[in-house]
Design a protein around this motif. Structure first.
Motif, PDB file in Angstrom:
ATOM      1  N   ALA A  74       0.828  -1.202   0.000  1.00 45.49           N
ATOM      2  CA  ALA A  74       0.000   0.000   0.000  1.00 45.49           C
ATOM      3  C   ALA A  74       0.868   1.260   0.000  1.00 45.49           C
ATOM      4  N   THR A  75       1.942   1.243   0.778  1.00 44.68           N
ATOM      5  CA  THR A  75       2.856   2.389   0.819  1.00 44.68           C
ATOM      6  C   THR A  75       3.506   2.600  -0.540  1.00 44.68           C
ATOM      7  N   TRP A  76       3.940   1.514  -1.184  1.00 43.63           N
ATOM      8  CA  TRP A  76       4.569   1.620  -2.505  1.00 43.63           C
ATOM      9  C   TRP A  76       3.592   2.200  -3.526  1.00 43.63           C
ATOM     10  N   VAL A  77       2.371   1.697  -3.516  1.00 44.88           N
ATOM     11  CA  VAL A  77       1.365   2.179  -4.465  1.00 44.88           C
ATOM     12  C   VAL A  77       1.082   3.666  -4.242  1.00 44.88           C
ATOM     13  N   LYS A  78       1.041   4.079  -2.995  1.00 45.89           N
ATOM     14  CA  LYS A  78       0.714   5.478  -2.673  1.00 45.89           C
ATOM     15  C   LYS A  78       1.884   6.423  -2.935  1.00 45.89           C
ATOM     16  N   GLU A  79       3.108   6.001  -2.604  1.00 46.38           N
ATOM     17  CA  GLU A  79       4.248   6.918  -2.663  1.00 46.38           C
ATOM     18  C   GLU A  79       5.136   6.736  -3.894  1.00 46.38           C
ATOM     19  N   THR A  80       5.451   5.511  -4.256  1.00 45.07           N
ATOM     20  CA  THR A  80       6.417   5.259  -5.329  1.00 45.07           C
ATOM     21  C   THR A  80       5.763   5.189  -6.696  1.00 45.07           C
ATOM     22  N   TRP A  81       4.621   4.527  -6.799  1.00 42.25           N
ATOM     23  CA  TRP A  81       3.988   4.348  -8.100  1.00 42.25           C
ATOM     24  C   TRP A  81       3.687   5.668  -8.807  1.00 42.25           C
ATOM     25  N   PRO A  82       3.184   6.712  -8.138  1.00 38.13           N
ATOM     26  CA  PRO A  82       2.941   7.985  -8.845  1.00 38.13           C
ATOM     27  C   PRO A  82       4.224   8.559  -9.457  1.00 38.13           C
ATOM     28  N   GLN A  83       5.347   8.356  -8.783  1.00 34.25           N
ATOM     29  CA  GLN A  83       6.626   8.846  -9.319  1.00 34.25           C
ATOM     30  C   GLN A  83       7.031   8.054 -10.556  1.00 34.25           C
TER      31      GLN A  83
END
Length: 90
Positions: A74-83
């Motif tokens: 969930a953290t990856w999807v929220k923080e890294t994926w948009p980048q």
């Protein structure tokens, strides 16, 4: 009742039942599991029929890795994926 018990044992995963080298159910493993749980012997084809009755297939891998950490995903999807998504193609 036995089908429900078998389904629960399969959901627990192979590692719980002694197969720690990988996370796959095979017909041979399920055959052995059935014998250990119920003292009943089935042919591989019979095990295949049982698996299909409870919605399983020996070709269908488990959908979620045993090591999966939902919070990290969930953290990856929220923080890294948009980048990553914002990067230009190529």
């Amino acid at each position: 009742m036995q089908l429900k018990t078998l389904a629960q044992a399969l959901e627990e995963g192979p590692a719980v039942h002694g197969w720690v080298e990988d996370q796959r159910w095979t017909l041979a493993r399920v055959t052995r599991l059935i014998f250990e749980l119920f003292r009943v012997r089935y042919t591989p084809r019979g095990v295949s029929y049982l698996l299909h009755r409870i919605g399983w297939s020996p070709q269908m891998p488990q959908h979620v890795a045993a090591e999966r950490d939902e919070d990290k995903v969930a953290t990856w999807v929220k923080e890294t994926w948009p980048q990553v998504k914002a990067l230009p193609p190529g």
